[in-house]
Design an enzyme around this catalytic site. Structure first.
Site, PDB file in Angstrom:
ATOM      1  N   LEU A 105       0.857  -1.195   0.000  1.00 11.09           N
ATOM      2  CA  LEU A 105       0.000   0.000   0.000  1.00 11.09           C
ATOM      3  C   LEU A 105       0.888   1.238   0.000  1.00 11.09           C
ATOM      4  O   LEU A 105       1.678   1.451   0.923  1.00 11.09           O
ATOM      5  CB  LEU A 105      -0.910   0.022   1.231  1.00 11.09           C
ATOM      6  CG  LEU A 105      -1.867   1.225   1.282  1.00 11.09           C
ATOM      7  CD1 LEU A 105      -2.997   1.081   0.256  1.00 11.09           C
ATOM      8  CD2 LEU A 105      -2.454   1.408   2.683  1.00 11.09           C
ATOM      9  N   TYR A 139       6.034  12.497   3.559  1.00  7.13           N
ATOM     10  CA  TYR A 139       4.594  12.427   3.263  1.00  7.13           C
ATOM     11  C   TYR A 139       3.761  13.072   4.370  1.00  7.13           C
ATOM     12  O   TYR A 139       2.578  13.356   4.169  1.00  7.13           O
ATOM     13  CB  TYR A 139       4.136  10.974   3.062  1.00  7.13           C
ATOM     14  CG  TYR A 139       4.827  10.226   1.943  1.00  7.13           C
ATOM     15  CD1 TYR A 139       5.591  10.890   0.978  1.00  7.13           C
ATOM     16  CD2 TYR A 139       4.733   8.841   1.849  1.00  7.13           C
ATOM     17  CE1 TYR A 139       6.239  10.189  -0.030  1.00  7.13           C
ATOM     18  CE2 TYR A 139       5.376   8.137   0.833  1.00  7.13           C
ATOM     19  CZ  TYR A 139       6.130   8.816  -0.096  1.00  7.13           C
ATOM     20  OH  TYR A 139       6.766   8.114  -1.091  1.00  7.13           O
TER      21      TYR A 139
END
Length: 327
Positions: free
Chosen positions: A21, A52
């Site tokens: 993922l 991120y």
């Protein structure tokens, strides 16, 4: 019922699931549920990065899903993160990983990657800028950064280390000085950017290649109307109809069949599940070649910044910019 996943084996002996993922561009507030759902339906590989800005939530999801009495053991889940460009100085590398481990609530990473080959100015600013908007760089050599990363393996903080967004020349540079060899190279990879030469180079040195943006990053904010759209390729659409699956599953199956690890990003439960369901069918040799023939060395992911009011490639002028070489 959880879907079973195939693996590639790293030279360290670790098993790296072929589908993971991705969490880039997954907004805080969405990513925790996405990771929890993914682990629940059979994902055993989560790809993260400090830059991120969502590792705390990813960590909460892992903590709630993995551990005693939770059905999943820590050693069953492969977790990757990445060292950001402002922490390339050898004195900063271990602190940067410890910060990521703290956010992810883990004792170790399965894989820690150097996110880009060049360094930004040292400090806590993720994107240090000059007055005109251009990036402030630092002259730290990535070979010195690598030597500091090797110590993380010796200390048990990372089981393996690797590279991201390095070209062949830069990868060879690291291999020439490495005591702990890179296990993985992560780069953009999809039928428009098949990376055949880089895959061959990786295999000749015992590295596994991970492809990011395997669906052509359809949610990228900088897309232009004239950009080619992978998911709208007539050949891909025809194959999806034939197998009664999604275009995304065709693109992911192509990678799985090439033994390329891929990390599609989604926060939508139906798509997260669908992206994992690519191990119960095979594409024919002819179909594999048809998809491979779409290659045009087209790159979707070129970081952009605004300098003096104009949008320009962020790092194209840097001597270590990786995308000036053919591969």
């Amino acid at each position: 019922m959880a879907t079973s996943v195939e693996y590639e084996t790293l030279y360290t002996g670790q098993k790296m699931p072929l589908i993971g993922l991705g969490t880039w561009k997954s907004a805080p507030g969405q990513v925790k549920d996405a990771v929890k759902y993914a682990l629940g339906v059979g994902y055993r590989h989560i790809d993260c990065a400090f830059v991120y800005g969502n590792e705390t939530e990813v960590g909460e999801a892992i903590k709630e899903s993995v551990g005693p009495d939770k059905g999943l053991k820590r050693e069953e889940v492969f977790v990757t993160s990445k060292l950001w460009n402002n922490k390339h100085h050898p004195d900063d590398v271990e602190c940067a990983l410890r910060k990521t481990l703290q956010e992810l609530q883990l004792d170790y990473l399965d894989l820690y990657l150097m996110h880009w080959p060049y360094a930004f100015k040292r400090g806590d600013q993720v994107f240090p800028q000059n007055p005109d908007g251009s990036v402030q760089y630092d002259l730290t050599d990535y070979k010195d950064t690598w030597k500091a990363m090797e110590k993380l393996v010796e200390k048990g903080l990372a089981k393996a280390i690797g590279l991201s967004n390095f070209n062949k020349r830069q990868m060879d540079d690291i291999l020439s000085i490495a005591t702990v060899k890179p296990a993985v190279l992560q780069v953009e990879c999809h039928p428009y950017l098949a990376q055949n030469e880089l895959i061959a180079c990786c295999r000749s040195h015992g590295l596994v290649l991970t492809g990011y943006s395997p669906l052509g990053s359809p949610d990228r904010s900088w897309r232009k109307p004239e950009d080619p759209v992978l998911l709208e390729e007539p050949g891909i659409i025809a194959m999806a109809k034939k197998y009664n699956i999604s275009e995304a599953q065709i693109l992911l199956r192509w990678q799985v069949q090439r033994r390329v690890v891929t990390i599609p990003k989604s926060v939508t439960p139906a798509r997260i599940l669908q992206n994992l369901q690519v191990f119960d069918f095979s594409l024919s040799e002819e179909e594999m070649q048809l998809i491979g023939a779409l290659n045009k060395n087209w790159r979707y992911i070129i970081p952009l910044i605004t300098v003096n009011g104009k949008s320009v490639p962020r790092d194209a002028g840097h001597p270590l910019y990786p995308f000036n070489d053919p591969y």
